[in-house]
Design a protein around this motif. Structure first.
Motif, mmCIF file in Angstrom:
data_model
loop_
_atom_site.group_PDB
_atom_site.id
_atom_site.type_symbol
_atom_site.label_atom_id
_atom_site.label_comp_id
_atom_site.label_asym_id
_atom_site.label_seq_id
_atom_site.Cartn_x
_atom_site.Cartn_y
_atom_site.Cartn_z
ATOM 1 N N SER A 104 0.842 -1.194 0.000
ATOM 2 C CA SER A 104 0.000 0.000 0.000
ATOM 3 C C SER A 104 0.878 1.244 0.000
ATOM 4 O O SER A 104 2.023 1.212 0.455
ATOM 5 C CB SER A 104 -0.939 0.005 1.213
ATOM 6 N N ILE A 105 0.316 2.301 -0.540
ATOM 7 C CA ILE A 105 0.961 3.620 -0.467
ATOM 8 C C ILE A 105 -0.052 4.548 0.197
ATOM 9 O O ILE A 105 -1.019 4.991 -0.423
ATOM 10 C CB ILE A 105 1.365 4.148 -1.857
ATOM 11 N N LEU A 106 0.171 4.780 1.476
ATOM 12 C CA LEU A 106 -0.752 5.569 2.282
ATOM 13 C C LEU A 106 -0.106 6.848 2.789
ATOM 14 O O LEU A 106 -0.758 7.662 3.455
ATOM 15 C CB LEU A 106 -1.252 4.744 3.466
ATOM 16 N N ALA A 107 1.178 7.031 2.497
ATOM 17 C CA ALA A 107 1.905 8.233 2.903
ATOM 18 C C ALA A 107 3.142 8.353 2.026
ATOM 19 O O ALA A 107 3.613 7.369 1.455
ATOM 20 C CB ALA A 107 2.296 8.169 4.380
ATOM 21 N N ASN A 108 3.661 9.576 1.913
ATOM 22 C CA ASN A 108 4.881 9.846 1.149
ATOM 23 C C ASN A 108 4.858 9.176 -0.226
ATOM 24 O O ASN A 108 5.777 8.433 -0.591
ATOM 25 C CB ASN A 108 6.113 9.369 1.934
ATOM 26 N N PRO A 109 3.840 9.433 -1.033
ATOM 27 C CA PRO A 109 3.733 8.744 -2.318
ATOM 28 C C PRO A 109 4.883 9.039 -3.281
ATOM 29 O O PRO A 109 5.269 8.168 -4.060
ATOM 30 C CB PRO A 109 2.400 9.241 -2.889
ATOM 31 N N SER A 110 5.442 10.240 -3.216
ATOM 32 C CA SER A 110 6.528 10.597 -4.145
ATOM 33 C C SER A 110 7.726 9.676 -3.983
ATOM 34 O O SER A 110 8.341 9.243 -4.968
ATOM 35 C CB SER A 110 6.968 12.050 -3.915
ATOM 36 N N GLY A 111 8.075 9.371 -2.738
ATOM 37 C CA GLY A 111 9.217 8.506 -2.495
ATOM 38 C C GLY A 111 8.864 7.038 -2.499
ATOM 39 O O GLY A 111 9.716 6.192 -2.774
ATOM 40 N N ALA A 112 7.581 6.722 -2.222
ATOM 41 C CA ALA A 112 7.188 5.321 -2.057
ATOM 42 C C ALA A 112 7.044 4.585 -3.379
ATOM 43 O O ALA A 112 7.448 3.421 -3.492
ATOM 44 C CB ALA A 112 5.885 5.237 -1.268
ATOM 45 N N GLU A 163 -4.079 15.824 -7.188
ATOM 46 C CA GLU A 163 -2.655 16.160 -7.243
ATOM 47 C C GLU A 163 -1.755 14.932 -7.410
ATOM 48 O O GLU A 163 -0.698 15.000 -8.039
ATOM 49 C CB GLU A 163 -2.297 16.906 -5.954
ATOM 50 N N LEU A 164 -2.173 13.805 -6.835
ATOM 51 C CA LEU A 164 -1.326 12.609 -6.875
ATOM 52 C C LEU A 164 -1.543 11.748 -8.121
ATOM 53 O O LEU A 164 -0.819 10.777 -8.330
ATOM 54 C CB LEU A 164 -1.578 11.747 -5.633
ATOM 55 N N GLU A 165 -2.495 12.110 -8.946
ATOM 56 C CA GLU A 165 -2.804 11.276 -10.106
ATOM 57 C C GLU A 165 -1.601 11.042 -11.025
ATOM 58 O O GLU A 165 -1.372 9.904 -11.470
ATOM 59 C CB GLU A 165 -3.959 11.878 -10.906
ATOM 60 N N PRO A 166 -0.788 12.065 -11.342
ATOM 61 C CA PRO A 166 0.376 11.810 -12.215
ATOM 62 C C PRO A 166 1.370 10.816 -11.611
ATOM 63 O O PRO A 166 1.931 9.982 -12.336
ATOM 64 C CB PRO A 166 1.011 13.200 -12.360
ATOM 65 N N LEU A 167 1.581 10.881 -10.294
ATOM 66 C CA LEU A 167 2.497 9.933 -9.646
ATOM 67 C C LEU A 167 1.969 8.513 -9.746
ATOM 68 O O LEU A 167 2.700 7.582 -10.112
ATOM 69 C CB LEU A 167 2.691 10.302 -8.173
ATOM 70 N N TYR A 168 0.696 8.355 -9.428
ATOM 71 C CA TYR A 168 0.117 7.016 -9.445
ATOM 72 C C TYR A 168 -0.012 6.482 -10.868
ATOM 73 O O TYR A 168 0.056 5.266 -11.086
ATOM 74 C CB TYR A 168 -1.238 7.020 -8.736
ATOM 75 N N LYS A 169 -0.181 7.368 -11.823
ATOM 76 C CA LYS A 169 -0.216 6.934 -13.215
ATOM 77 C C LYS A 169 1.111 6.300 -13.611
ATOM 78 O O LYS A 169 1.149 5.252 -14.267
ATOM 79 C CB LYS A 169 -0.540 8.111 -14.131
ATOM 80 N N ARG A 170 2.207 6.910 -13.204
ATOM 81 C CA ARG A 170 3.533 6.356 -13.498
ATOM 82 C C ARG A 170 3.730 5.018 -12.793
ATOM 83 O O ARG A 170 4.312 4.083 -13.360
ATOM 84 C CB ARG A 170 4.612 7.356 -13.091
ATOM 85 N N PHE A 171 3.239 4.921 -11.571
ATOM 86 C CA PHE A 171 3.345 3.663 -10.831
ATOM 87 C C PHE A 171 2.573 2.551 -11.542
ATOM 88 O O PHE A 171 3.079 1.436 -11.734
ATOM 89 C CB PHE A 171 2.822 3.855 -9.411
ATOM 90 N N LYS A 172 1.357 2.867 -11.963
ATOM 91 C CA LYS A 172 0.524 1.864 -12.632
ATOM 92 C C LYS A 172 1.119 1.476 -13.988
ATOM 93 O O LYS A 172 1.016 0.318 -14.410
ATOM 94 C CB LYS A 172 -0.900 2.386 -12.787
ATOM 95 N N GLN A 173 1.733 2.422 -14.669
ATOM 96 C CA GLN A 173 2.408 2.099 -15.921
ATOM 97 C C GLN A 173 3.570 1.137 -15.675
ATOM 98 O O GLN A 173 3.806 0.215 -16.468
ATOM 99 C CB GLN A 173 2.906 3.374 -16.593
#
Length: 221
Positions: free
Chosen positions: A90-98, A143-153
């Protein structure tokens, strides 16, 4: 079970997870139990006793406990070996680094077990919080959508382990569960999320059936 009923069940699972202490080693148990149930609907009855949480599996470097595993014995004189393994994160905090660390960790843990058990089927489940705080502050809007998009890719790029692509570090499938803890209920797009979860579990069982069909005839050789 209808998607609506499963979505309601999954929301309860997520609330129990979120209500657990951040440091608890059993925080993922409700999600593991949910997946145990979904796998149990698909696997032959003689395999069900071998489904377990916190499955200890040897790797090339060290033993690792996988969140969920089907550890079924081989033939006479053959040690038990993993047939399906699922990692829950799970990513529940610090998504940029996680998120980059999660991908790196996945490749490492999967490669280690595949070196000893190349036929194992591996799945990965990630719970992503759209409201995960960064530096103690909640994000604004999407705001976090671009980060999570990269993760899902990244997960999609790794979820391609089928012939002729057998490279170590690849997996058979993944499932992303997106939530937003800034609102209640927290599960986003509930029925579509559950549908993708069903596709994920089907994919793991189908991969095992193709790889080791005798298991589905009641034989563990």
């Amino acid at each position: 079970m209808e998607l609506n009923a499963l979505a309601h069940e999954l929301e309860g699972v997520l609330q129990r997870m979120l209500g657990s202490a951040v440091t608890s080693s059993r925080r993922q148990d409700p999600l593991a139990d949910y997946l145990l149930s979904r796998l149990g609907q698909r696997l032959p009855s003689h395999l069900l006793p071998y489904l377990q949480k916190e499955a200890k599996v040897p790797g090339l470097a060290r033993e690792k406990s996988w969140d969920l595993g089907l550890i079924y014995p081989g033939g006479k004189g053959i040690l038990k070996k993993p047939r399906i393994l699922i990692s829950l994160k799970s990513i529940l905090a610090n998504p940029s680094g996680a998120w980059p660390n999660r991908l790196d960790d996945l490749i490492g843990e999967v490669s280690s077990v595949q070196m000893l058990f190349p036929e194992v089927v591996v799945g990965y489940v990630a719970v992503l919080d759209r409201g995960a705080p960064r530096e103690g502050k909640r994000p604004i809007g999407n705001e976090l959508e671009p980060l999570y998009k990269r993760f899902k890719q990244g997960l999609a790029a790794l979820s391609k382990r089928e012939p002729p692509l057998w490279a170590q570090g690849l997996i058979e499938g993944h499932w992303v569960v997106e939530i937003d803890t800034r609102s209640q209920p927290s599960l986003l797009d509930p029925e579509e999320t559950v549908r993708k979860g069903e596709v994920f579990v089907d994919a793991l069982v189908d991969a095992l059936r193709k790889r080791e069909p005798l298991l589905f005839l009641g034989r563990g050789e």
